[in-house]
Write a protein that holds these residues in place. Structure first.
Motif, PDB file in Angstrom:
ATOM      1  N   ILE A  42       1.682 -40.939  -2.106  1.00 41.97           N
ATOM      2  CA  ILE A  42       2.770 -39.946  -2.132  1.00 41.97           C
ATOM      3  C   ILE A  42       4.087 -40.619  -2.534  1.00 41.97           C
ATOM      4  CG2 ILE A  42       3.396 -40.110   0.344  1.00 41.97           C
ATOM      5  CD1 ILE A  42       3.278 -36.845  -1.695  1.00 41.97           C
ATOM      6  N   ASP A  43       4.209 -41.925  -2.235  1.00 43.11           N
ATOM      7  CA  ASP A  43       5.437 -42.636  -2.596  1.00 43.11           C
ATOM      8  C   ASP A  43       5.621 -42.702  -4.119  1.00 43.11           C
ATOM      9  OD1 ASP A  43       6.116 -43.228   0.075  1.00 43.11           O
ATOM     10  OD2 ASP A  43       4.696 -44.888   0.088  1.00 43.11           O
ATOM     11  N   PHE A  44       4.519 -42.727  -4.861  1.00 41.51           N
ATOM     12  CA  PHE A  44       4.627 -42.785  -6.323  1.00 41.51           C
ATOM     13  C   PHE A  44       5.353 -41.538  -6.842  1.00 41.51           C
ATOM     14  CE2 PHE A  44       1.788 -46.146  -5.635  1.00 41.51           C
ATOM     15  CZ  PHE A  44       1.717 -46.917  -6.778  1.00 41.51           C
ATOM     16  N   LEU A  45       5.020 -40.389  -6.239  1.00 40.96           N
ATOM     17  CA  LEU A  45       5.708 -39.157  -6.666  1.00 40.96           C
ATOM     18  C   LEU A  45       7.151 -39.153  -6.198  1.00 40.96           C
ATOM     19  CD1 LEU A  45       2.681 -36.928  -5.939  1.00 40.96           C
ATOM     20  CD2 LEU A  45       3.863 -36.992  -8.121  1.00 40.96           C
ATOM     21  N   ASP A  46       7.366 -39.677  -5.010  1.00 40.29           N
ATOM     22  CA  ASP A  46       8.734 -39.775  -4.501  1.00 40.29           C
ATOM     23  C   ASP A  46       9.562 -40.649  -5.449  1.00 40.29           C
ATOM     24  OD1 ASP A  46      10.926 -39.632  -2.855  1.00 40.29           O
ATOM     25  OD2 ASP A  46      10.169 -41.033  -1.354  1.00 40.29           O
ATOM     26  N   ILE A  47       8.980 -41.759  -5.870  1.00 41.43           N
ATOM     27  CA  ILE A  47       9.676 -42.683  -6.780  1.00 41.43           C
ATOM     28  C   ILE A  47       9.983 -41.973  -8.109  1.00 41.43           C
ATOM     29  CG2 ILE A  47       9.362 -44.806  -8.157  1.00 41.43           C
ATOM     30  CD1 ILE A  47       7.718 -45.863  -5.668  1.00 41.43           C
ATOM     31  N   VAL A  48       9.001 -41.229  -8.622  1.00 43.75           N
ATOM     32  CA  VAL A  48       9.213 -40.504  -9.883  1.00 43.75           C
ATOM     33  C   VAL A  48      10.365 -39.503  -9.735  1.00 43.75           C
ATOM     34  CG1 VAL A  48       8.214 -38.751 -11.415  1.00 43.75           C
ATOM     35  CG2 VAL A  48       6.885 -40.787 -10.833  1.00 43.75           C
ATOM     36  N   PHE A  49      10.360 -38.740  -8.645  1.00 46.10           N
ATOM     37  CA  PHE A  49      11.434 -37.747  -8.419  1.00 46.10           C
ATOM     38  C   PHE A  49      12.802 -38.431  -8.359  1.00 46.10           C
ATOM     39  CE2 PHE A  49       8.589 -34.460  -6.003  1.00 46.10           C
ATOM     40  CZ  PHE A  49       8.128 -33.976  -7.205  1.00 46.10           C
ATOM     41  N   ARG A  50      12.843 -39.562  -7.666  1.00 41.86           N
ATOM     42  CA  ARG A  50      14.135 -40.252  -7.493  1.00 41.86           C
ATOM     43  C   ARG A  50      14.603 -40.880  -8.811  1.00 41.86           C
ATOM     44  NH1 ARG A  50      15.341 -41.763  -1.854  1.00 41.86           N
ATOM     45  NH2 ARG A  50      13.730 -40.884  -0.526  1.00 41.86           N
ATOM     46  N   LEU A  51      13.666 -41.413  -9.588  1.00 41.94           N
ATOM     47  CA  LEU A  51      14.036 -41.998 -10.885  1.00 41.94           C
ATOM     48  C   LEU A  51      14.581 -40.913 -11.806  1.00 41.94           C
ATOM     49  CD1 LEU A  51      11.021 -44.433 -11.532  1.00 41.94           C
ATOM     50  CD2 LEU A  51      13.358 -45.100 -10.945  1.00 41.94           C
ATOM     51  N   GLU A  52      13.922 -39.743 -11.775  1.00 43.80           N
ATOM     52  CA  GLU A  52      14.379 -38.632 -12.626  1.00 43.80           C
ATOM     53  C   GLU A  52      15.831 -38.294 -12.306  1.00 43.80           C
ATOM     54  OE1 GLU A  52      11.519 -35.480 -11.919  1.00 43.80           O
ATOM     55  OE2 GLU A  52      10.433 -35.992 -13.745  1.00 43.80           O
ATOM     56  N   LYS A  53      16.141 -38.293 -11.022  1.00 41.31           N
ATOM     57  CA  LYS A  53      17.492 -37.948 -10.580  1.00 41.31           C
ATOM     58  C   LYS A  53      18.482 -39.051 -10.968  1.00 41.31           C
ATOM     59  CE  LYS A  53      19.113 -35.447  -6.577  1.00 41.31           C
ATOM     60  NZ  LYS A  53      18.988 -35.346  -5.118  1.00 41.31           N
ATOM     61  N   SER A  54      18.102 -40.302 -10.709  1.00 43.22           N
ATOM     62  CA  SER A  54      19.016 -41.425 -10.968  1.00 43.22           C
ATOM     63  C   SER A  54      19.322 -41.585 -12.448  1.00 43.22           C
ATOM     64  CB  SER A  54      18.387 -42.741 -10.501  1.00 43.22           C
ATOM     65  OG  SER A  54      18.392 -42.802  -9.138  1.00 43.22           O
ATOM     66  N   PHE A  55      18.304 -41.378 -13.289  1.00 45.29           N
ATOM     67  CA  PHE A  55      18.473 -41.652 -14.715  1.00 45.29           C
ATOM     68  C   PHE A  55      18.623 -40.382 -15.551  1.00 45.29           C
ATOM     69  CE2 PHE A  55      16.566 -45.492 -13.028  1.00 45.29           C
ATOM     70  CZ  PHE A  55      17.275 -46.494 -13.680  1.00 45.29           C
ATOM     71  N   SER A  56      18.583 -39.211 -14.871  1.00 45.56           N
ATOM     72  CA  SER A  56      18.690 -37.925 -15.572  1.00 45.56           C
ATOM     73  C   SER A  56      17.709 -37.815 -16.735  1.00 45.56           C
ATOM     74  CB  SER A  56      20.115 -37.705 -16.099  1.00 45.56           C
ATOM     75  OG  SER A  56      21.039 -37.852 -15.077  1.00 45.56           O
ATOM     76  N   VAL A  57      16.459 -38.170 -16.478  1.00 45.13           N
ATOM     77  CA  VAL A  57      15.405 -37.987 -17.490  1.00 45.13           C
ATOM     78  C   VAL A  57      14.210 -37.333 -16.825  1.00 45.13           C
ATOM     79  CG1 VAL A  57      15.868 -39.858 -19.139  1.00 45.13           C
ATOM     80  CG2 VAL A  57      14.573 -40.341 -17.052  1.00 45.13           C
ATOM     81  N   LYS A  58      13.399 -36.663 -17.634  1.00 48.69           N
ATOM     82  CA  LYS A  58      12.172 -36.061 -17.123  1.00 48.69           C
ATOM     83  C   LYS A  58      11.078 -37.114 -17.260  1.00 48.69           C
ATOM     84  CE  LYS A  58       9.953 -32.571 -15.525  1.00 48.69           C
ATOM     85  NZ  LYS A  58      10.109 -32.596 -14.082  1.00 48.69           N
ATOM     86  N   ILE A  59      10.392 -37.399 -16.153  1.00 43.23           N
ATOM     87  CA  ILE A  59       9.340 -38.423 -16.199  1.00 43.23           C
ATOM     88  C   ILE A  59       8.019 -37.808 -15.729  1.00 43.23           C
ATOM     89  CG2 ILE A  59       8.601 -40.681 -15.338  1.00 43.23           C
ATOM     90  CD1 ILE A  59      11.556 -41.282 -14.717  1.00 43.23           C
ATOM     91  N   PRO A  60       7.118 -37.446 -16.656  1.00 42.01           N
ATOM     92  CA  PRO A  60       5.810 -36.974 -16.203  1.00 42.01           C
ATOM     93  C   PRO A  60       5.093 -38.138 -15.504  1.00 42.01           C
ATOM     94  CG  PRO A  60       6.182 -36.483 -18.527  1.00 42.01           C
ATOM     95  CD  PRO A  60       7.240 -37.451 -18.104  1.00 42.01           C
ATOM     96  N   ARG A  61       4.551 -37.862 -14.318  1.00 41.96           N
ATOM     97  CA  ARG A  61       3.943 -38.945 -13.538  1.00 41.96           C
ATOM     98  C   ARG A  61       2.864 -39.679 -14.334  1.00 41.96           C
ATOM     99  NH1 ARG A  61      -0.509 -39.630 -10.943  1.00 41.96           N
ATOM    100  NH2 ARG A  61      -1.084 -37.481 -11.288  1.00 41.96           N
ATOM    101  N   GLU A  62       2.095 -38.910 -15.145  1.00 41.49           N
ATOM    102  CA  GLU A  62       0.987 -39.556 -15.859  1.00 41.49           C
ATOM    103  C   GLU A  62       1.477 -40.482 -16.974  1.00 41.49           C
ATOM    104  OE1 GLU A  62       1.477 -36.411 -15.504  1.00 41.49           O
ATOM    105  OE2 GLU A  62       1.523 -35.393 -17.430  1.00 41.49           O
TER     106      GLU A  62
END
Lengths: 130, 157
Positions: A42-62
């Motif tokens: 679940i942390d991997f998704l948390d990390i993806v959500f936080r990166l998207e916010k920090s860098f203002s980019v859309k990051i598909p988890r896959e």
């Protein structure tokens, strides 16, 4: 102006410190997310959500963590190891990852060690430059 | 029987935010168990109430087709005790949503006082990374749960 690699690393470090409850000095470029930093799925998704916010980019988890689809393909995995075809597919879908030691012994149980702090920084460096 | 820790919704903005309310009563058994002699609403149950507020918000975005379960408490910082006689409100905002998961930012308030800041992550468990299968029936969003939304969202067949 393009964001520097050092700046990306600092932001990624902050994301990992917050997401995983770490001390700053625990996050090193070579740290593995699961083995060294104790991340769970679940942390991997948390990390993806936080990166998207920090860098203002859309990051598909896959895109960042694409191994799930690869591991479910019987052509890519045989007797608990990635096949040559699987390794090629991995290299193609994970250009941000260092495979040098994994390729020598492509045990699927070692796949989690491919996710390092550096691999996230590499991914973002390419993504932000695109 | 399922414990529902919110009494009603006050606001519901589909896909964005929700506000739910709970009245804390001396008649509730759990307020006596946490600190004997000092009745208070246990923090863990307030986190559950926040999770229910946010979980309904996230579930409604996809017409309750996903099984949405609490997966991670990113933050839970409490500033005040909540005592019998208090009315508290749970304010939830959707932060991120993907096929596999969602996150919300929440705040618990008592009037103008901020009781707690809470951030939560939910897993859509049919899309879990482990590939584990769950029963088809949506055991998360039972009728009782969904009844809280009567009057706030259009009932979908």
């Amino acid at each position: 102006m393009a964001i520097s690699r050092e700046k990306i690393f600092e932001e990624v470090k902050e994301v990992l410190v917050d997401a995983l409850g770490l001390d700053e000095d625990e996050v090193q470029p070579k740290s593995t997310l699961m083995g060294d930093l104790g991340a769970e799925s679940i942390d991997f998704l948390d990390i993806v959500f936080r990166l998207e916010k920090s860098f203002s980019v859309k990051i598909p988890r896959e895109e960042l963590f694409p191994t799930e689809g690869l591991m479910n393909n019987p052509e890519y995995v045989k007797d608990g190891k990635m096949t040559q075809k699987g390794l090629e597919a991995m290299a193609k879908s994970m250009p941000h990852t260092d495979f040098s030691s994994f390729a020598a012994n492509p045990d699927v149980n070692k796949i989690q060690d491919l996710f390092t702090v550096d691999s996230i920084v590499n991914f973002l460096e390419a993504k932000l430059a695109a | 029987m399922r414990w529902i820790w919110i009494d009603k919704f006050l606001e519901f903005n589909s896909g964005k935010s929700a506000v739910a309310l709970k009245n804390v009563s001396l008649a509730e058994e759990h307020v006596h168990d946490n600190v004997p002699g000092f009745p208070m609403m246990p923090e863990c149950l307030m986190i559950e109430a926040m999770a229910q507020t946010g979980g309904i918000l996230v579930g409604e975005m996809r017409n309750f087709e996903e099984k949405v379960v609490l997966a991670k408490i990113n933050k839970a910082q409490f500033y005040h005790y909540v005592r019998p006689g208090d009315t508290i409100t749970f304010h939830a905002e959707v932060e991120s949503i993907a096929d596999e998961a969602a996150s919300i930012a929440g705040q618990i308030r008592r009037g103008q006082d901020i009781v707690a800041d809470i951030k939560l992550m939910y897993s859509h468990i049919d899309n879990n990374l482990g590939g584990k299968e769950f029963p088809k029936e949506n055991f998360v969003f039972t009728d009782m749960f969904r009844s809280l939304l009567h009057g706030f969202v259009e009932e979908k067949a």
